[in-house]
Scaffold this active site. Sequence first.
Site, short mmCIF file in Angstrom:
data_model
loop_
_atom_site.label_atom_id
_atom_site.label_comp_id
_atom_site.label_asym_id
_atom_site.label_seq_id
_atom_site.Cartn_x
_atom_site.Cartn_y
_atom_site.Cartn_z
N ARG A 276 48.15 -47.84 68.85
CA ARG A 276 49.46 -47.20 68.78
C ARG A 276 49.53 -46.09 67.73
NH1 ARG A 276 54.12 -50.28 70.03
NH2 ARG A 276 52.88 -52.12 69.54
N ARG A 312 58.43 -50.74 77.86
CA ARG A 312 58.65 -51.27 76.52
C ARG A 312 60.11 -51.63 76.22
NH1 ARG A 312 57.92 -49.58 72.28
NH2 ARG A 312 56.82 -51.34 71.38
N CYS A 343 65.84 -51.56 90.93
CA CYS A 343 66.90 -52.54 91.20
C CYS A 343 66.78 -53.76 90.30
CB CYS A 343 66.83 -52.94 92.67
SG CYS A 343 67.01 -51.50 93.70
N GLU A 344 67.03 -53.56 89.04
CA GLU A 344 66.98 -54.64 88.04
C GLU A 344 67.94 -54.24 86.94
OE1 GLU A 344 64.40 -57.17 87.27
OE2 GLU A 344 62.89 -56.67 88.77
N TYR A 371 51.04 -47.48 75.15
CA TYR A 371 51.60 -48.55 75.98
C TYR A 371 52.70 -48.02 76.90
CZ TYR A 371 49.00 -51.05 72.42
OH TYR A 371 48.00 -51.46 71.57
N1 LLP Z 1 42.78 -54.83 68.79
C1 LLP Z 1 43.17 -55.88 69.53
C2 LLP Z 1 42.28 -57.02 69.67
C3 LLP Z 1 44.43 -55.85 70.18
O1 LLP Z 1 44.81 -56.91 70.89
C4 LLP Z 1 45.28 -54.73 70.03
C5 LLP Z 1 46.58 -54.67 70.68
C6 LLP Z 1 44.82 -53.64 69.24
C7 LLP Z 1 43.57 -53.73 68.64
C8 LLP Z 1 45.62 -52.39 69.04
O2 LLP Z 1 46.80 -52.64 68.37
P1 LLP Z 1 47.74 -51.42 67.91
O3 LLP Z 1 46.99 -50.64 66.87
O4 LLP Z 1 48.02 -50.59 69.11
O5 LLP Z 1 48.95 -52.09 67.41
N2 LLP Z 1 52.18 -53.53 74.71
C9 LLP Z 1 52.66 -53.79 73.38
C10 LLP Z 1 51.54 -53.83 72.36
C11 LLP Z 1 50.49 -54.86 72.67
C12 LLP Z 1 49.35 -54.84 71.71
C13 LLP Z 1 48.24 -55.67 72.19
N3 LLP Z 1 47.07 -55.65 71.37
C14 LLP Z 1 53.71 -52.76 73.01
O6 LLP Z 1 54.00 -51.88 73.82
O7 LLP Z 1 54.30 -52.83 71.94
#
Ligand code: LLP
Length: 416
Positions: A276, A312, A343-344, A371
């Site tokens: 992210r 999200r 439709c939600e 994401y």
């Molecule tokens: N490494 C692992 C093992 C992970 O599971 C994740 C994210 C990351 C790295 C990267 O994390 P970040 O730096 O992006 O926070 N869909 C959700 C976020 C799910 C994150 C899953 N794992 C959202 O839109 O907030």
Amino acid sequence: MSFFAINDGVLHAESVALTSVAEHFGTPAYVYSRAAIESSWQQFDSALKNQSHLICYAVKANSNIAVLNILARLGSGFDIVSAGELHRVLEAGGDPAKVVFSGVGKTVSEMQFALEKNIKCFNVESANELTRLNAVAAEMNRQAPVSLRVNPDVDANTHPYISTGLKENKFGIAFESAKDVYLQAAAMEHINIVGVDCHIGSQITELSPFRDALERVLILVDELAEENIHLTHLDIGGGLGINYQGETPPSAEDYAGAIMESLKGREMELIMEPGRSIVGNAGVLITTVEYLNETPYHNFAVVDAAMNDLIRPSLYSGWHDITRIFSDTDAAEKEYDVVGPVCETGDFLGKNRTLKLAQGDLLAIHSAGAYGFTMASNYNSRPRIPEIMVDGAIMHEIRKRESWGDLINGESLLPD
Ligand code: LLP
């Protein structure tokens, strides 16, 4: 510095007016800034210049091969969670020797593919996964490089769906069992122990959970050294948050600084898996207001993007800033729920937003680079939308809008 700024009353990505993107490619569309992606990656890299390190960008955040290619050209590694993600990394010119493979459910064929490609490391998440990996590697007459993902049981103070480092979460090996599993690994003929790994959650906006996790992991590193198990790398995972709604997450520099301080000069390679924080604020979703529906109870702005394009808000109550692309308007300011055509009732992109709107207006939904597209679906038979990469004054269509043909690709009728 923001790579999305208003110039002459129009929101731009770098030097391109988002109105031009809408004219060329229609709406809805994702628009990314190459400079923004490069700049965030470089902030991590330069913050770590005095530390042996590898940044393994978490592919799941945004897996378009053009995004991966931009990062590969900078020398990035990649954190993957499926064979599909490894395929993308390879197609994008990524180096498999810089790939770490996370995830709780790796299949035999995924392990075989990753071993064939000689990835840097498997982040193993359970004792049974270790047993399977040893067997798969034995069949292929290979050594599998392994790091165990330990669950340090720390609270990341984030949304429960994206919190992963608590002992009740499905991720990683319980801290108290970790040493035993390492000892088992050390006795396995086709496992080569190289590191330790943890990832405690996502959208974390303070440093203390990272410090706490690292402190626990380092206790384990020292215990293992006493058992003559010497680890060469430590992977702190991803999780650094971004600003969606006035949050003030630590900078990459502060984050890296805190981690290096905790490492206290240990001679280990530091791996990070940011997702992210590399791409989140490097992308917007542009959308057109189709209808204003003002009921006695509520004002709705029905736009052409929906929960299938950006889930999200519906899934995590995620907040994304919504602004007009053209600043000037005669419209009166009102409070709107910005909703999609799906439709939600859960199909909304933002609630209670004070906006000046007319039908046909173009809006930008901000912080949509992570994401966003990767979680998109075809729900309600809506073709997935294009992705455009802006590079200076140039627009590259890095994924085309899906056609109706794409929607039914692979489906077939029953025989007569
Ligand atoms: N490494 C692992 C093992 C992970 O599971 C994740 C994210 C990351 C790295 C990267 O994390 P970040 O730096 O992006 O926070 N869909 C959700 C976020 C799910 C994150 C899953 N794992 C959202 O839109 O907030």
